[in-house]
Scaffold this motif. Structure first.
Motif, PDB file in Angstrom:
ATOM      1  N   LYS A 129      45.544 -69.003  27.681  1.00  0.00           N
ATOM      2  CA  LYS A 129      45.073 -70.393  27.819  1.00  0.00           C
ATOM      3  C   LYS A 129      44.030 -70.753  26.775  1.00  0.00           C
ATOM      4  O   LYS A 129      43.843 -71.923  26.444  1.00  0.00           O
ATOM      5  CB  LYS A 129      44.530 -70.649  29.227  1.00  0.00           C
ATOM      6  N   GLU A 130      43.336 -69.764  26.212  1.00  0.00           N
ATOM      7  CA  GLU A 130      42.346 -70.021  25.163  1.00  0.00           C
ATOM      8  C   GLU A 130      42.995 -70.509  23.866  1.00  0.00           C
ATOM      9  O   GLU A 130      42.313 -71.014  22.979  1.00  0.00           O
ATOM     10  CB  GLU A 130      41.516 -68.773  24.878  1.00  0.00           C
ATOM     11  N   ASN A 131      44.297 -70.350  23.766  1.00  0.00           N
ATOM     12  CA  ASN A 131      45.028 -70.803  22.575  1.00  0.00           C
ATOM     13  C   ASN A 131      45.626 -72.192  22.745  1.00  0.00           C
ATOM     14  O   ASN A 131      46.329 -72.676  21.853  1.00  0.00           O
ATOM     15  CB  ASN A 131      46.163 -69.831  22.245  1.00  0.00           C
ATOM     16  N   VAL A 132      45.342 -72.852  23.880  1.00  0.00           N
ATOM     17  CA  VAL A 132      46.017 -74.112  24.211  1.00  0.00           C
ATOM     18  C   VAL A 132      45.022 -75.257  24.351  1.00  0.00           C
ATOM     19  O   VAL A 132      44.038 -75.157  25.095  1.00  0.00           O
ATOM     20  CB  VAL A 132      46.819 -73.988  25.525  1.00  0.00           C
ATOM     21  N   LEU A 133      45.295 -76.334  23.658  1.00  0.00           N
ATOM     22  CA  LEU A 133      44.577 -77.598  23.831  1.00  0.00           C
ATOM     23  C   LEU A 133      45.589 -78.658  24.216  1.00  0.00           C
ATOM     24  O   LEU A 133      46.573 -78.866  23.505  1.00  0.00           O
ATOM     25  CB  LEU A 133      43.872 -77.998  22.527  1.00  0.00           C
ATOM     26  N   ILE A 134      45.369 -79.319  25.342  1.00  0.00           N
ATOM     27  CA  ILE A 134      46.258 -80.395  25.769  1.00  0.00           C
ATOM     28  C   ILE A 134      45.900 -81.653  24.977  1.00  0.00           C
ATOM     29  O   ILE A 134      44.738 -82.003  24.831  1.00  0.00           O
ATOM     30  CB  ILE A 134      46.123 -80.671  27.280  1.00  0.00           C
ATOM     31  N   THR A 135      46.928 -82.334  24.474  1.00  0.00           N
ATOM     32  CA  THR A 135      46.721 -83.553  23.695  1.00  0.00           C
ATOM     33  C   THR A 135      47.527 -84.695  24.301  1.00  0.00           C
ATOM     34  O   THR A 135      48.333 -84.487  25.202  1.00  0.00           O
ATOM     35  CB  THR A 135      47.176 -83.349  22.236  1.00  0.00           C
ATOM     36  N   ARG A 136      47.317 -85.886  23.776  1.00  0.00           N
ATOM     37  CA  ARG A 136      48.114 -87.039  24.208  1.00  0.00           C
ATOM     38  C   ARG A 136      49.299 -87.209  23.252  1.00  0.00           C
ATOM     39  O   ARG A 136      49.394 -88.184  22.524  1.00  0.00           O
ATOM     40  CB  ARG A 136      47.250 -88.301  24.224  1.00  0.00           C
ATOM     41  N   GLY A 137      50.166 -86.230  23.240  1.00  0.00           N
ATOM     42  CA  GLY A 137      51.319 -86.256  22.350  1.00  0.00           C
ATOM     43  C   GLY A 137      51.076 -85.456  21.085  1.00  0.00           C
ATOM     44  O   GLY A 137      49.943 -85.081  20.761  1.00  0.00           O
ATOM     45  N   SER A 138      52.154 -85.183  20.362  1.00  0.00           N
ATOM     46  CA  SER A 138      52.053 -84.333  19.171  1.00  0.00           C
ATOM     47  C   SER A 138      51.272 -84.992  18.046  1.00  0.00           C
ATOM     48  O   SER A 138      50.670 -84.308  17.216  1.00  0.00           O
ATOM     49  CB  SER A 138      53.453 -83.944  18.685  1.00  0.00           C
ATOM     50  N   GLN A 139      51.265 -86.328  17.985  1.00  0.00           N
ATOM     51  CA  GLN A 139      50.540 -87.015  16.915  1.00  0.00           C
ATOM     52  C   GLN A 139      49.044 -86.717  16.986  1.00  0.00           C
ATOM     53  O   GLN A 139      48.390 -86.545  15.957  1.00  0.00           O
ATOM     54  CB  GLN A 139      50.785 -88.520  16.983  1.00  0.00           C
ATOM     55  N   MET A 140      48.492 -86.645  18.203  1.00  0.00           N
ATOM     56  CA  MET A 140      47.075 -86.295  18.323  1.00  0.00           C
ATOM     57  C   MET A 140      46.826 -84.875  17.818  1.00  0.00           C
ATOM     58  O   MET A 140      45.830 -84.612  17.131  1.00  0.00           O
ATOM     59  CB  MET A 140      46.588 -86.414  19.771  1.00  0.00           C
ATOM     60  N   GLY A 141      47.742 -83.969  18.134  1.00  0.00           N
ATOM     61  CA  GLY A 141      47.600 -82.598  17.646  1.00  0.00           C
ATOM     62  C   GLY A 141      47.621 -82.535  16.135  1.00  0.00           C
ATOM     63  O   GLY A 141      46.856 -81.793  15.508  1.00  0.00           O
TER      64      GLY A 141
END
Length: 511
Positions: A205-217
Motif C-alpha cells: 500500500k505504500e506504493n499506491v496513491l489514489i488519484t481522480r483518474g489517470s490524468q491526475m497521476g
C-alpha cells in the motif's frame, strides 16, 4: 462626521431614479422578498447608481411603488442599516451611508442586459498550451470519440447497492472528516491485492496513491519529474493530453518513431547517448492513438535503458482490461526491479468516466512526495466513493462487469470493422485492433480530415479535434475512432453518415 442635508440633491435623486423598473422582485423564490430588495439596493449602491448621501424613498412610497407590504421595506431598511449600507436621521429620512467611498457609476440598463462579467479587472496569466475541452452536445448529432466505454452498460445498480451499504454503517462518520491525501487505505489495500493478482505487480500500500483518474497521476508525476527544458521522450504519435501536460511544465518533448511493435526503443537509446533524458512516456499495452502493442523485446530494452540512463518510465495503462485475441500483456511495471516505472491507471475507462478513481503506482519515496503535492491541489479524494469501489472490486463485481462488456465490445468491434471495410474500404485503411476501444483510421491522401470534418457537420456528424492526432505534423492523415460506446444501430448510423460525407466530397471532386 455629520451629514450635510441637501434637499435639492435629494429631490432630484428621488424623482429621477427609476426604482419601479430597476428593482425586480419574485415572491415565488425561496429567498425572502425583503432580502431580495436589500440585495438589489446593495448592488445599486456598489455600482454607483445610488451614491453616498442619496436619500432613499420612504417605506410607504417604496412599498406602493413596488407593490409590496410596507413592513417588507422596513425589514429591508433595518437589514441594510445593520450591514452599514444606509443610515437614518430623525425627521430627515433614510440615506445611503455617507462614509461609503464613491464608486464609478455603472449604467443599470447595461448591467441588466449583460449580467455576465466578460473580462476581469486585473491581469492574470493565460497558458497557450492548454486547450479548452468542449463537452456540450447537440441532440441528434453523432459524435466520434477516441475510445470511451458505453455508460449505458455501467453497473449502476451494483454500485448503488454497495454505496448504500457503505453509508449505512454506524462507523461511517469517521470517513466524513478530512482523510489522507494518499487515498482511502481500504481501497489502497484492495488495489494492492487486485493489481498484484491481475497485473503481476509486486507492491504494497505504500506504493499506491489514489488519484481522480489517470490524468491526475500524469500531472503529479510531471510536476515531480520535469522542469524548464527537461527532456521527455514520447512517440511521434502520442496521447495529446500527455504532450500538453509536459509542455505546460515547460519540458522539451523529443519524439521517436512508432511502428507495429510500438515505440522504437533503438531511437530512444540514440537520444540517451547525446541528451539527458528525464522521462519516457509510453502506453505500452495499446499505444495511444495507434492501438499497437509494445513488443516483449522492446519492453525489456526500454527497462534496461531506464536502469542504465536513470530516467523514469511513465507507463499509462489506460485500457488494460480490454483484449479480444489474447490475454492481457503484463505491464512494464511488473518487470521493474529498480524503481524506474511510474504506473498509472484508473477505473474511469473500465466502468464509467464519472467515477473519478485512478491510481499512481511507484516507489515509496516518489509516492510520498506525490501525496504531499496532491494535498495542496486536491486535499483528498471522495472517501465514500473510494470505500464503495474497494467493496466493488473485492466482491468481484468489477471482474464480472469486465467480462460482460468485453463480449459486447468484441461484437461492436467486429461490426464496426466489417462496415468500414465493406462500405468505406475505398476511403480508409486500418487494421483490426487486438484490444482497446478504438481503431486507428487512415484516410486516403486525396482527402483531408479538415474537409471531412466540415462536410460531416452537414450530415449531423462531429469528427472532433482531428488535429490532436498529429501534433508532430507527420501528415499521416489518420485519427483514432472509438467503437465501444455505440450500439449496433448507432454504429450503422455512424457509418452511414460517414459514407454520405465522403460520397459528397467525392462528388464535389468530379464537378
Amino acid at each position: 462626521m455629520d451629514y450635510q442635508f441637501n434637499p435639492e440633491h435629494i429631490f432630484k435623486v428621488v424623482q429621477m431614479f427609476p426604482y419601479k423598473t430597476t428593482i425586480k422582485l419574485n415572491k415565488s423564490l425561496k429567498e425572502p422578498v425583503y432580502l431580495q430588495l436589500a440585495n438589489q439596493l446593495i448592488l445599486l449602491i456598489r455600482e454607483g447608481n445610488l451614491t453616498p448621501g442619496t436619500k432613499l424613498l420612504g417605506s410607504r412610497i417604496l412599498a406602493d411603488l413596488l407593490g409590496i407590504h410596507r413592513k417588507t421595506v422596513v425589514a429591508c431598511y433595518e437589514e441594510l442599516t445593520l450591514q452599514g449600507w444606509i443610515e437614518s436621521f430623525p425627521k430627515k429620512g433614510t440615506f445611503v451611508n455617507t462614509k461609503l467611498p464613491n464608486t464609478q457609476r455603472i449604467d443599470f440598463k447595461t448591467t441588466e442586459s449583460s449580467p455576465l462579467k466578460q473580462k476581469t479587472g486585473f491581469p492574470f496569466y493565460k497558458n497557450k498550451v492548454l486547450l479548452e475541452k468542449k463537452t456540450e452536445k447537440k441532440e441528434g448529432v453523432i459524435y466520434i470519440n477516441d475510445g470511451t466505454s458505453d455508460t449505458r452498460l455501467t453497473p449502476t445498480n451494483e454500485i448503488a447497492r454497495t454505496y448504500r451499504r457503505i453509508v449505512s454503517r454506524k462507523s461511517i462518520h469517521k470517513y466524513l472528516d478530512y482523510g489522507s491525501p494518499y487515498g482511502n487505505i481500504k481501497l489502497r489495500e484492495t488495489l494492492v491485492e487486485y493489481l498484484n493478482d491481475t497485473r503481476g505487480l509486486n507492491i504494497s500500500k505504500e506504493n499506491v496513491l489514489i488519484t481522480r483518474g489517470s490524468q491526475m497521476g500524469m500531472w503529479l508525476s510531471t510536476q515531480l519529474l520535469l522542469t524548464q527544458d527537461d527532456i521527455v521522450v514520447v512517440g511521434e504519435t502520442n496521447y495529446s493530453s500527455a504532450d500538453i501536460t509536459f509542455l505546460h511544465q515547460n519540458a522539451e518533448i523529443k519524439r521517436v518513431s512508432v511502428d507495429e511493435n510500438g515505440l522504437v526503443t533503438n531511437e530512444i537509446e540514440k537520444l540517451c547517448r547525446k541528451d539527458l533524458i528525464k522521462a519516457v512516456y509510453v502506453t505500452s499495452h495499446h499505444h495511444h492513438p495507434t492501438t499497437v502493442t509494445l513488443s516483449a523485446e522492446r519492453r525489456i530494452h526500454l527497462l534496461q535503458l531506464a536502469q542504465k540512463y536513470n530516467f523514469a518510465i511513465i507507463e499509462d495503462d489506460y485500457d488494460y482490461d480490454f483484449n479480444y485475441d489474447h490475454a492481457p500483456i503484463l505491464p512494464l511495471a511488473s518487470h521493474d526491479t529498480y524503481g524506474n516505472v511510474i504506473y498509472i491507471g484508473s477505473v474511469c475507462k473500465t466502468v464509467a468516466p464519472v467515477f473519478r478513481i485512478g491510481y499512481l503506482i511507484a516507489s515509496k519515496d516518489f509516492i510520498n512526495e506525490a501525496a504531499k503535492l496532491r494535498g495542496y491541489v486536491d486535499r483528498q479524494g471522495d472517501a465514500l466513493l473510494e470505500l464503495a469501489f474497494a467493496d466493488f472490486i473485492k466482491s468481484g463485481d468489477l471482474d464480472r462487469h469486465i467480462r460482460k462488456v468485453l463480449k459486447v465490445y468484441l461484437q461492436r468491434r467486429d461490426l464496426f470493422c466489417k462496415l468500414l471495410q465493406t462500405e468505406l474500404g475505398d476511403f480508409f485503411q486500418f487494421k483490426i485492433p487486438k484490444g482497446g476501444m478504438a481503431i486507428w483510421l487512415q484516410l486516403h491522401q486525396k482527402y483531408s480530415w479538415e474537409e471531412v470534418a466540415i462536410e460531416a457537420k452537414k450530415h449531423q456528424l462531429e469528427i472532433g479535434e482531428w488535429q490532436r492526432y498529429d501534433l508532430a505534423n507527420k501528415k499521416h492523415n489518420a485519427i483514432r475512432v472509438g467503437f465501444a460506446s455505440y450500439n449496433k444501430e448507432e454504429i450503422v448510423l455512424l457509418i452511414d453518415k460517414l459514407k454520405n460525407t465522403l460520397i459528397s466530397l467525392k462528388n464535389k471532386e468530379r464537378l
